[in-house]
Design an enzyme around this catalytic site. Structure first.
Site, PDB file in Angstrom:
ATOM      1  N   SER A 106     -25.833  39.921  61.512  1.00 24.66           N
ATOM      2  CA  SER A 106     -25.414  38.517  61.602  1.00 24.66           C
ATOM      3  C   SER A 106     -23.979  38.352  61.083  1.00 24.66           C
ATOM      4  O   SER A 106     -23.064  38.970  61.632  1.00 24.66           O
ATOM      5  CB  SER A 106     -26.423  37.640  60.853  1.00 24.66           C
ATOM      6  OG  SER A 106     -26.238  36.294  61.193  1.00 24.66           O
ATOM      7  N   ASP A 145     -33.893  35.392  69.353  1.00 30.85           N
ATOM      8  CA  ASP A 145     -33.177  35.052  68.124  1.00 30.85           C
ATOM      9  C   ASP A 145     -32.953  33.538  68.068  1.00 30.85           C
ATOM     10  O   ASP A 145     -32.360  32.950  68.972  1.00 30.85           O
ATOM     11  CB  ASP A 145     -31.832  35.807  68.154  1.00 30.85           C
ATOM     12  CG  ASP A 145     -31.070  35.727  66.840  1.00 30.85           C
ATOM     13  OD1 ASP A 145     -31.001  34.627  66.253  1.00 30.85           O
ATOM     14  OD2 ASP A 145     -30.542  36.766  66.422  1.00 30.85           O
ATOM     15  N   HIS A 174     -34.256  36.715  64.557  1.00 34.35           N
ATOM     16  CA  HIS A 174     -33.094  37.024  63.727  1.00 34.35           C
ATOM     17  C   HIS A 174     -33.481  37.655  62.386  1.00 34.35           C
ATOM     18  O   HIS A 174     -32.619  37.949  61.570  1.00 34.35           O
ATOM     19  CB  HIS A 174     -32.312  35.723  63.487  1.00 34.35           C
ATOM     20  CG  HIS A 174     -30.876  35.939  63.081  1.00 34.35           C
ATOM     21  ND1 HIS A 174     -29.928  36.475  63.920  1.00 34.35           N
ATOM     22  CD2 HIS A 174     -30.209  35.683  61.916  1.00 34.35           C
ATOM     23  CE1 HIS A 174     -28.754  36.538  63.306  1.00 34.35           C
ATOM     24  NE2 HIS A 174     -28.899  36.075  62.086  1.00 34.35           N
TER      25      HIS A 174
END
Lengths: 278, 278
Positions: A148, A224, A256
């Site tokens: 991320s 996600d 995610h």
């Protein structure tokens, strides 16, 4: 520089340590996790840098990414730095995605962030030196990855310093922050309103402009929940338009979370090990 | 329908055959290669369709793709159709990329191509029926792949008929023919000047509009001498923007030849086998 041992645990025949030190870059105490595989004959081992995402400390990936088994198998170290400076005197914001836990791997040029938010310098220069002095790692064999915000950090750092990092990969990176609400606010805060300064911290732009001299591996989950903020399509387009060697994988059904990261950690560690020993 | 055996050779414990038949779709004799793995207990086996590229006959991939070893290993059949109708009465063009050897996997609506250039119908309907009647293949377990023009065919056919093909992959596909000199001329010739009719034969557009309900695997060589005509970046962008499960791999240093195809054939056959037996 002195290093304080916070904890050390036996893990897959090696040692999972947590260490604290005074950082010159951030002006604060910083904590990081480091897994060292069992050392054979006092040789230095390659090291993989794992940069974490928003809200994380050094601890999340260290406990939830299940990387140690693969690092032990392949004989590489893995390091888990924190994502921002911490402490009472350090500027912060009420939002979870600005300030503490959200350093975005840049060197802030704007107040109130400038005095402590120097995470780029910390990750690229200070911490490798410290770790190289204190552990048997081979600074000529470093790879970098992250999740991320940390995937963003890994990609931008590797493309800026391809001579320092032999391999790069990312899990669900923030791939185009100059066009995302995960990016515009933070880059404006840390680097100022002039978006020209943001470009060096956007992996899609860096991919367009310079790429990486070796293969790149990107994994993204198709389910996600933050995918519209991550903008994988912009990075994929830039990658293939550049003919950048590597793989972009859209993994069906993954979200995610660290369940996603853990599912593909073996692939990534093996990918790096192959290149770091090559 | 009757089938003439042109040749049969023992290969990896199975049989590599070449067969000829009268096609209703094309109005000509058509030739195809079929590898059947060693059959266990008279069961029907899954079948992978391999569509070849410009200038190819049924023969190129059959001799140069080295697919048989992997198909034998996994227990699937592979079929190599021709890329166009052939024969004296069949329309042609002086260019290598229009007419014979360049059917583009469409059903032509324009003269002089219309009478014979019905390759979509031939591949999707006529040949599966013929092969199903004459060999122990399982038409409920079909995958499709191809190279270059054949990658284009595989992707467009699979996205149009996802219920017929359980798996799809491509090697260096012509990925965006409506915007390429490998496409505009041919689609105009076969389908007419109105480019609205071309859209159903552009995998980037189909990826944008409908995608494929299961994972997709694309391999592309970074040193492909035709890469600007293939436009992989358009398909990669569409794939990731759609969150299409799958992988897009830019393979470093590979060109457009069968040395590239052969290098990744094992990956592709295993990819399909996993899904066809799943």
């Amino acid at each position: 520089m002195t290093l304080e041992t916070v904890s050390e645990n036996r893990s897959f025949g090696g040692t999972q340590g947590v260490y604290r030190h005074k950082s010159q870059a951030t002006g604060t105490d910083m904590t990081f996790g480091l897994f060292m595989p069992e050392l054979i004959a006092h040789e230095r081992v390659p090291v993989l840098w794992y940069l974490s995402g928003l809200t994380c400390t050094h601890e999340n990936a260290m406990t939830k990414a299940a990387a140690q088994q693969f690092c032990a198998e392949t004989g590489i170290a893995i390091i888990f730095p924190d994502t921002s400076p911490r402490g009472d005197g350090v500027a912060d914001d009420e939002a979870y995605d600005l300030g503490k836990g959200a350093g975005f791997y840049v060197d802030a040029t704007q107040d109130p962030w400038k005095p402590n938010y120097q995470m780029w310098h910390y990750i690229v220069h200070e911490l490798p030196e410290l770790v190289g002095e204190n552990f048997a790692i081979d600074r000529e064999a470093m790879g970098i990855t992250g999740h991320s915000m940390g995937g963003h950090g890994a990609l931008t750092i590797a493309m800026t310093h391809p001579q320092r990092y032999k391999s790069v990969s990312a899990f669900a990176p923030i791939a185009n922050p100059t066009e995302s609400d995960w990016g515009k606010k933070q880059l404006a805060a840390y680097l100022g309103e002039d978006s020209a300064a943001w470009r060096a911290h956007d992996s899609s732009i860096l991919m367009q402009e310079r790429g990486f001299p070796r293969e790149v591996l990107i994994d993204q989950g198709s389910n996600d929940q933050f995918i519209d903020l991550l903008r994988p399509e912009t990075l994929a387009q830039a990658m293939m338009a550049r003919r950048q060697p590597g793989q972009f994988r859209m993994q069906p059904g993954y979200d995610h979370s660290y369940f996603f990261v853990q599912s593909f950690m073996g692939d990534h560690v093996h990918w790096h090990a192959e290149r770091l020993f090559g």
